[in-house]
Design a protein around this motif. Structure first.
Motif, PDB file in Angstrom:
ATOM      1  N   MET A  96      -1.674  -1.835  34.349  1.00 48.84           N
ATOM      2  CA  MET A  96      -2.383  -1.732  33.102  1.00 48.84           C
ATOM      3  C   MET A  96      -1.459  -1.115  32.049  1.00 48.84           C
ATOM      4  N   LYS A  97      -1.458  -1.721  30.882  1.00 50.95           N
ATOM      5  CA  LYS A  97      -0.606  -1.264  29.785  1.00 50.95           C
ATOM      6  C   LYS A  97      -1.173   0.029  29.197  1.00 50.95           C
ATOM      7  N   PRO A  98      -0.299   1.028  28.943  1.00 51.69           N
ATOM      8  CA  PRO A  98      -0.776   2.284  28.350  1.00 51.69           C
ATOM      9  C   PRO A  98      -1.259   2.045  26.921  1.00 51.69           C
ATOM     10  N   PRO A  99      -2.141   2.902  26.423  1.00 50.33           N
ATOM     11  CA  PRO A  99      -2.631   2.726  25.057  1.00 50.33           C
ATOM     12  C   PRO A  99      -1.537   3.031  24.036  1.00 50.33           C
ATOM     13  N   LEU A 100      -1.655   2.412  22.866  1.00 42.56           N
ATOM     14  CA  LEU A 100      -0.743   2.674  21.759  1.00 42.56           C
ATOM     15  C   LEU A 100      -0.999   4.087  21.242  1.00 42.56           C
ATOM     16  N   ARG A 101       0.066   4.900  21.179  1.00 44.96           N
ATOM     17  CA  ARG A 101      -0.055   6.281  20.703  1.00 44.96           C
ATOM     18  C   ARG A 101       0.789   6.556  19.473  1.00 44.96           C
ATOM     19  N   ALA A 102       1.769   5.645  19.169  1.00 44.59           N
ATOM     20  CA  ALA A 102       2.684   5.922  18.067  1.00 44.59           C
ATOM     21  C   ALA A 102       3.193   4.637  17.437  1.00 44.59           C
ATOM     22  N   VAL A 103       3.486   4.736  16.143  1.00 45.84           N
ATOM     23  CA  VAL A 103       4.098   3.629  15.420  1.00 45.84           C
ATOM     24  C   VAL A 103       5.354   4.173  14.741  1.00 45.84           C
ATOM     25  N   ILE A 104       6.459   3.507  15.003  1.00 43.90           N
ATOM     26  CA  ILE A 104       7.756   3.888  14.455  1.00 43.90           C
ATOM     27  C   ILE A 104       8.140   2.828  13.428  1.00 43.90           C
ATOM     28  N   PHE A 105       8.524   3.279  12.247  1.00 43.84           N
ATOM     29  CA  PHE A 105       8.886   2.365  11.165  1.00 43.84           C
ATOM     30  C   PHE A 105      10.359   2.508  10.800  1.00 43.84           C
ATOM     31  N   ASP A 106      10.996   1.390  10.524  1.00 44.85           N
ATOM     32  CA  ASP A 106      12.214   1.417   9.746  1.00 44.85           C
ATOM     33  C   ASP A 106      11.751   1.829   8.345  1.00 44.85           C
ATOM     34  N   PHE A 107      12.632   2.264   7.491  1.00 42.72           N
ATOM     35  CA  PHE A 107      12.183   2.671   6.161  1.00 42.72           C
ATOM     36  C   PHE A 107      12.572   1.653   5.094  1.00 42.72           C
ATOM     37  N   ASP A 108      13.874   1.412   4.927  1.00 37.94           N
ATOM     38  CA  ASP A 108      14.320   0.518   3.866  1.00 37.94           C
ATOM     39  C   ASP A 108      13.919  -0.918   4.155  1.00 37.94           C
ATOM     40  N   ASP A 109      13.245  -1.501   3.188  1.00 39.75           N
ATOM     41  CA  ASP A 109      12.727  -2.874   3.219  1.00 39.75           C
ATOM     42  C   ASP A 109      11.633  -3.080   4.254  1.00 39.75           C
ATOM     43  N   THR A 110      11.062  -1.977   4.726  1.00 43.02           N
ATOM     44  CA  THR A 110       9.869  -2.025   5.569  1.00 43.02           C
ATOM     45  C   THR A 110       8.734  -1.270   4.871  1.00 43.02           C
ATOM     46  N   LEU A 111       9.000  -0.036   4.483  1.00 41.45           N
ATOM     47  CA  LEU A 111       8.042   0.758   3.698  1.00 41.45           C
ATOM     48  C   LEU A 111       8.526   0.934   2.259  1.00 41.45           C
ATOM     49  N   PHE A 112       9.822   0.968   2.069  1.00 38.46           N
ATOM     50  CA  PHE A 112      10.470   1.188   0.765  1.00 38.46           C
ATOM     51  C   PHE A 112      11.194  -0.087   0.358  1.00 38.46           C
ATOM     52  N   ASP A 113      11.007  -0.534  -0.888  1.00 37.85           N
ATOM     53  CA  ASP A 113      11.608  -1.785  -1.361  1.00 37.85           C
ATOM     54  C   ASP A 113      13.060  -1.558  -1.778  1.00 37.85           C
ATOM     55  N   ASP A 114      13.909  -1.402  -0.789  1.00 41.54           N
ATOM     56  CA  ASP A 114      15.322  -1.128  -1.046  1.00 41.54           C
ATOM     57  C   ASP A 114      16.019  -2.305  -1.716  1.00 41.54           C
ATOM     58  N   ALA A 115      15.671  -3.520  -1.357  1.00 42.90           N
ATOM     59  CA  ALA A 115      16.342  -4.695  -1.942  1.00 42.90           C
ATOM     60  C   ALA A 115      16.151  -4.730  -3.458  1.00 42.90           C
ATOM     61  N   ALA A 116      14.940  -4.474  -3.937  1.00 46.08           N
ATOM     62  CA  ALA A 116      14.689  -4.491  -5.381  1.00 46.08           C
ATOM     63  C   ALA A 116      15.472  -3.388  -6.083  1.00 46.08           C
ATOM     64  N   CYS A 117      15.517  -2.211  -5.477  1.00 47.15           N
ATOM     65  CA  CYS A 117      16.252  -1.092  -6.070  1.00 47.15           C
ATOM     66  C   CYS A 117      17.753  -1.365  -6.080  1.00 47.15           C
ATOM     67  N   THR A 118      18.245  -1.950  -5.008  1.00 48.83           N
ATOM     68  CA  THR A 118      19.657  -2.303  -4.917  1.00 48.83           C
ATOM     69  C   THR A 118      20.006  -3.319  -5.991  1.00 48.83           C
ATOM     70  N   ARG A 119      19.170  -4.319  -6.154  1.00 52.43           N
ATOM     71  CA  ARG A 119      19.417  -5.330  -7.193  1.00 52.43           C
ATOM     72  C   ARG A 119      19.442  -4.689  -8.582  1.00 52.43           C
ATOM     73  N   ALA A 120      18.556  -3.730  -8.824  1.00 48.29           N
ATOM     74  CA  ALA A 120      18.533  -3.041 -10.125  1.00 48.29           C
ATOM     75  C   ALA A 120      19.827  -2.263 -10.343  1.00 48.29           C
TER      76      ALA A 120
END
Length: 186
Positions: free
Chosen positions: A1-25
């Protein structure tokens, strides 16, 4: 049996933060300031990313700081644009000013972190970029309280995609890899 989900790990740039737009600027401001019209914005963005990839191993190993890596990056880009005597330090300041003015989160990023927190899930940022810059962005957007851990390249035994980076994030959240989900842009 698969354990329950307890955590979510995020990359930051271009996942939560729009780094591409800022870089282009930032790159657009540099090109404008130097009168660069012989390179398209896309060609500049692509070459900038290639230079980052070339320099990153030296930053990951501690040979360069985030700032010295930026100075080298912009010195190289200006030279490739044909700018005589490129001033990487001045270019870094110009780029960073335009980059930070353009800071924006990906739509819904703050809400997702809040919802995960409400559901009792642990959350972390796992990024291959330097702590100084990533913490500055997280503070700016008021996201630190929505996170249980922030792991930047200096905190990791190896940069992503090395499995040790993901294991370090799981350890920081006190979960097993089977109890965690990683979300990123690549």
């Amino acid at each position: 049996m698969k354990p329950p989900l307890r955590a979510v790990i995020f990359d930051f740039d271009d996942t939560l933060f729009d780094d591409a737009a800022c870089t282009r600027a930032g790159l657009a401001e540099l090109a404008r300031l130097h009168g660069v019209t012989h390179w398209t914005p896309q060609a500049t963005f692509t070459r900038h990313a290639e230079i980052i990839d070339e320099i990153s191993p030296r930053m990951f190993s501690g040979q360069l700081t985030g700032h010295t890596a930026r100075v080298e990056r912009f010195s190289r880009l200006l030279a490739e644009w044909g700018i005589a005597n490129p001033d990487g330090e001045a270019a870094t300041h110009t780029y960073r000013a335009a980059y930070t003015r353009a800071w924006t989160l990906i739509d819904g990023a703050a809400e997702v972190l809040g919802e995960l927190r409400e559901r009792g899930l642990r959350t972390a940022i796992l990024t291959n970029y330097v702590q100084e810059v990533q913490l500055e962005k997280l503070r700016f957007f008021g996201l630190l309280d929505a996170l249980d851990a922030v792991l930047c390249v200096e905190d990791l035994p190896a940069p992503k995609p090395d499995a040790r980076a993901y294991h370090a994030a799981c350890a920081a959240l006190d979960v097993t890899p089977a109890e965690a989900l990683m979300i990123g842009d690549s």
